[in-house]
Design an enzyme around this catalytic site. Sequence first.
Site, PDB file in Angstrom:
ATOM      1  N   GLU A  29     -20.957 -39.288 -65.612  1.00  0.00           N
ATOM      2  CA  GLU A  29     -21.133 -40.978 -65.132  1.00  0.00           C
ATOM      3  C   GLU A  29     -21.194 -41.499 -66.229  1.00  0.00           C
ATOM      4  OE1 GLU A  29     -25.479 -40.114 -63.800  1.00  0.00           O
ATOM      5  OE2 GLU A  29     -24.123 -38.399 -62.021  1.00  0.00           O
ATOM      6  N   GLU A  60     -24.456 -35.062 -59.173  1.00  0.00           N
ATOM      7  CA  GLU A  60     -24.625 -34.020 -60.138  1.00  0.00           C
ATOM      8  C   GLU A  60     -23.867 -32.852 -59.417  1.00  0.00           C
ATOM      9  OE1 GLU A  60     -26.639 -36.240 -59.386  1.00  0.00           O
ATOM     10  OE2 GLU A  60     -27.423 -37.460 -61.775  1.00  0.00           O
ATOM     11  N   GLN A  82     -26.330 -36.975 -66.983  1.00  0.00           N
ATOM     12  CA  GLN A  82     -26.388 -38.251 -68.560  1.00  0.00           C
ATOM     13  C   GLN A  82     -27.421 -38.062 -69.060  1.00  0.00           C
ATOM     14  OE1 GLN A  82     -27.080 -42.154 -66.169  1.00  0.00           O
ATOM     15  NE2 GLN A  82     -24.592 -42.169 -67.126  1.00  0.00           N
ATOM     16  N   ALA A  84     -31.478 -34.831 -68.600  1.00  0.00           N
ATOM     17  CA  ALA A  84     -31.434 -33.820 -68.216  1.00  0.00           C
ATOM     18  C   ALA A  84     -31.802 -33.702 -66.944  1.00  0.00           C
ATOM     19  CB  ALA A  84     -32.140 -32.375 -68.918  1.00  0.00           C
ATOM     20  N   ASP A  85     -33.270 -34.444 -67.373  1.00  0.00           N
ATOM     21  CA  ASP A  85     -34.054 -34.878 -65.742  1.00  0.00           C
ATOM     22  C   ASP A  85     -32.972 -34.671 -64.302  1.00  0.00           C
ATOM     23  OD1 ASP A  85     -36.565 -36.516 -67.504  1.00  0.00           O
ATOM     24  OD2 ASP A  85     -34.372 -36.837 -68.355  1.00  0.00           O
ATOM     25  N   PRO A  89     -30.052 -31.296 -59.286  1.00  0.00           N
ATOM     26  CA  PRO A  89     -29.343 -31.845 -58.042  1.00  0.00           C
ATOM     27  C   PRO A  89     -27.879 -30.554 -58.797  1.00  0.00           C
ATOM     28  CG  PRO A  89     -29.679 -34.080 -58.390  1.00  0.00           C
ATOM     29  CD  PRO A  89     -30.609 -32.828 -59.097  1.00  0.00           C
ATOM     30  N   HIS A 129     -36.659 -39.466 -67.543  1.00  0.00           N
ATOM     31  CA  HIS A 129     -36.005 -39.447 -68.954  1.00  0.00           C
ATOM     32  C   HIS A 129     -36.191 -38.907 -69.739  1.00  0.00           C
ATOM     33  CE1 HIS A 129     -34.684 -42.802 -65.933  1.00  0.00           C
ATOM     34  NE2 HIS A 129     -33.561 -43.013 -66.639  1.00  0.00           N
TER      35      HIS A 129
END
Lengths: 337, 410
Positions: A29, A60, A82, A84-85, A89, A129
Site C-alpha cells: 500500500e 493484506e 503498512q 504490523a497491526d 487479514p 499502530h
Amino acid sequence: MARMSMVEAIRDAMDCKMAEDERVVVFGEDVGYFGGVFRCTDGLQRKYGKSRCFDAPINESGIVGVAIGMGAYGLRPVAEIQFADYVYPGYDQIVSEAARLRYRSGGEFFAPIVIRMPCGGGIYGGQTHSQSPEALFTHVSGLKTVIPSNPYDAKGLLIASIEDDDPVIFLEPKRLYNGPFSGHPDQPAVPWAKHPLSEVPAGRYIVPLGKAAVRREGKGVTVLCYGTMTHVAEAAAEETGVDAEIIDLRSLLPLDVDAIQASVEKTGRCLIVHEATLTSGFGAELAAQVTERCFYALEAPVERVAGWDTPYPVSEEWDYFPGPARVGRALVKAMET
Amino acid sequence: MTSAPRLSLHVPEPTVRPGGKPDFSHVGIAEAGEVPRPPIDVNPSEIRDFAYTMIRVLDDNGDAVGAWVGALTPDDLRKGLRDMMLTRAFDARMLLSQRQGKTSFYIQSLGEEAIATAHRKALKPGDMCFPTYRQQGLLIAYGWPIVDMMCQIFANEQDRLKGRQLPGLYSAKEAGFFTVSGNLGTQYPHAVGWAMASAISGDTRIASGWIGEGATAESDFHSALVFASVYRPPVILNVVNNQWAISSYQGIAGGESAKFAARAHGFAIPSLRVDGNDYLAVYAASLWAAERARANLGPTLIEWVTYRAGAHSTSDDPSKYRPKDEWAAWPLGDPIERLKIHLIRIGAWSEERHKQMQAEVEAEVLEAAKEAESHGTLHDGPKPSAATMFEQVYKDMPRHLREQRQQLGV
C-alpha cells in the site's frame, strides 16, 4: 561507507537487490509512486519501473496471497504491510500457505517472499499502530522472523531475507526508522548519523539469519532483547551501572541459542526484554530455552520485562512501554537476587 | 411506541429437503446454442447478460449447436470421453479403497468430470492451475500417472508428498497442478499472483484459479478479484457451482439473490455462465478465456453450473439434507452420458464401444491400484520414514528441528 538512517538502509537493501536480480519486485500500500508512508521505497518505482515497484489495493490477504503466487512462479517479492497491526487479514495466507507450501508439496513449490512491516510503539499510535506481533510468527513452523535494531543490520538482514528461499517476516521497529531510541520520550530525538551502526557499506552484504550480536559486554547479567529494546536496555545498563551483557538477537527464528547459552553461562543471570505483551510472548520461549540449556549456571530466576497484557494505549503510552526505568529496576533486582 | 414493523432475519432455505420432490426451476438454464460467441476483446460491459444466461452447446438430442460448437474432432471427443470415464472409475475405486480402510478419506468428483477434463484441454504445457480438492480431472486429462495419485491417497512409501497431505490434495508442478490447500479459497489469490508474475516477466504462460461456489464467500475470493481487476493479469477465474457446500446449498453463499458469475461485474471482469456438464461448452468457454489471457486482455471469470452428485466427502451423508434422487432430476444431466450420446449421434461411437471403454478404464484403474497398493496403504505396508517429517519445513533443516528429530530418535 555512508551514514544512513534505518529507512535509508532498508531502501538501499531493496535497491541493491532490485539492481542485481530482476526477480525482485516490491509492492504494497502506497509504496509505488509515493514511496511508502515511511519512505522506505522512495524512488524505487522511478528507478525500476511500475511493473517492479507498485501500489497495492488495501487488502493484506491479497497482498500476501499474490506475493505467494509470484514466489511460486519464481519471483522474489518483497511485500510491505503498512503497519504490523494490519497484517491480520493476511495471517491465514502467511500461516496456511506461505509457511506450508514447501512442506505440503514435497518441495515442488515454495514461497521465497519477504513480508516487511513496521512494528512497535513509541509514536503515540495506539493499539492499531504500535503492536509487536513477532510471537504470532515465531510460533508458526515454516516461517523465519527477523527484527533489526540499527541501519547496518537492517540492510544486511533484509538482503539475506530476500535471498532466502523460505518466507521471512521482516519486522521494522518504526520508532528506530529515523534514529535510535533509549526509551526517554522527554529527551530530544537523536539522528542515526551519530550512531556507529549507521555506517552502512555500499552494495551487497549480508547479516546472516540466526546470528545474534553482543551490543554491550558485561559479566553481571545477560539481557536478551531485540529491536527498540536493544537501545532501551543499553540506556538502562548505563543509568543503573549494572554490568549487563546485552544480546541483540536480530533473528528470532532461527535463534542463536549458542550466543544465548554462552552469555548466560558466563553471567549466571538472565533478563528478557520485549515490547510485545508478556503472556505467551517470545520471552516465554527464551526463558524456556535458557532454563533448559543453562539451568545449572543460573544464580537467579530468569526475569521478563515486557509490555503489559493490555491493548497498546495512546495517552498512557509511557506507562505501557517497557522503558529504561522498568528495565533498570529489573537489572538491579537480578543482581540483588 | 413506534409504528415501524418488527424486523426479521432472512435465512435462505433450499426449495426442497429430504423427502421432497426435487425442484431446479431456479437454476436458470438457457437453450443450447442461444448465447452468441463474442470476440475475445469484447468490452466486458457488452456481455453483462452472459452472467445470467448459460452457454450450452449440446442440446437435448445430443446435437452440438450454436456459436460455441468449436473445432474438436471426433478423436478429441473420444479422448475427452475417456478422460471423464477414467476419472469416474478412479473415483469409484478410491471410494472403495477408503471403505476398505486403505485410506482415511476421499473426495470424488462424480457428475462434475467435464469441467476439469475439458478445461485442461484448453490449456497449454507450462500453464499453471490452482485447483481445489475436486479437480482430479485436471491431472487425469493431462495424462498424469494415476499410480502416482493413488500413492498420495495411500500415503505410502512412493508418495512424493511423503504422507503429509490429506488424501487427494495432490501437487504436480510438472503437470501445471499447484499444491492443493485444505483451506478453502486461499489458492485463488495465488493464481492471480502467479499470473501477475508471468506478466511482470514478459512470459506467455497463463494461470487458472479454482474455487467452489460455497468458498466464493471467503474474503480471498474478493481479494483475488480486486487484484485481477486492478492489474489485469492472464488468469482464468473458475467458480464451480455444484449447488452444495457440504450441507449448505448455494443460497447460503449468496446464490439465492444473485448469480455467482455476476460477482465479476463490479470488477469489470468479463464473466461467463456455462453448462458445466457439457464437455463441448466447457472446452469452448475455457478456450475463449485462455485466448483472452494469452492476448494480454486480462482475467475472465467463469461460473460452471453443475451438480455434486456424490457426498461432499467420505465423511458426509447427503441424504440428511437433500433428496436422495436429486441428481436424477438435475436438468443438465450426466456429462459422460451427454457426450456419449453426442458421439453416437455423429456416428463416432456406439454402445458397444462404450462398454468396451468402460471395461478398459476399470481395468486400468484396477491395475494401477494393485501397483500402488504394493507400495503400501495407510495402515499396511511400507510408508514414509518418520525422519522425513522434519524435512522441507525449511529449505535447510534448522537446528531446532534437527534436535527434535534426534529426540524422536529417527
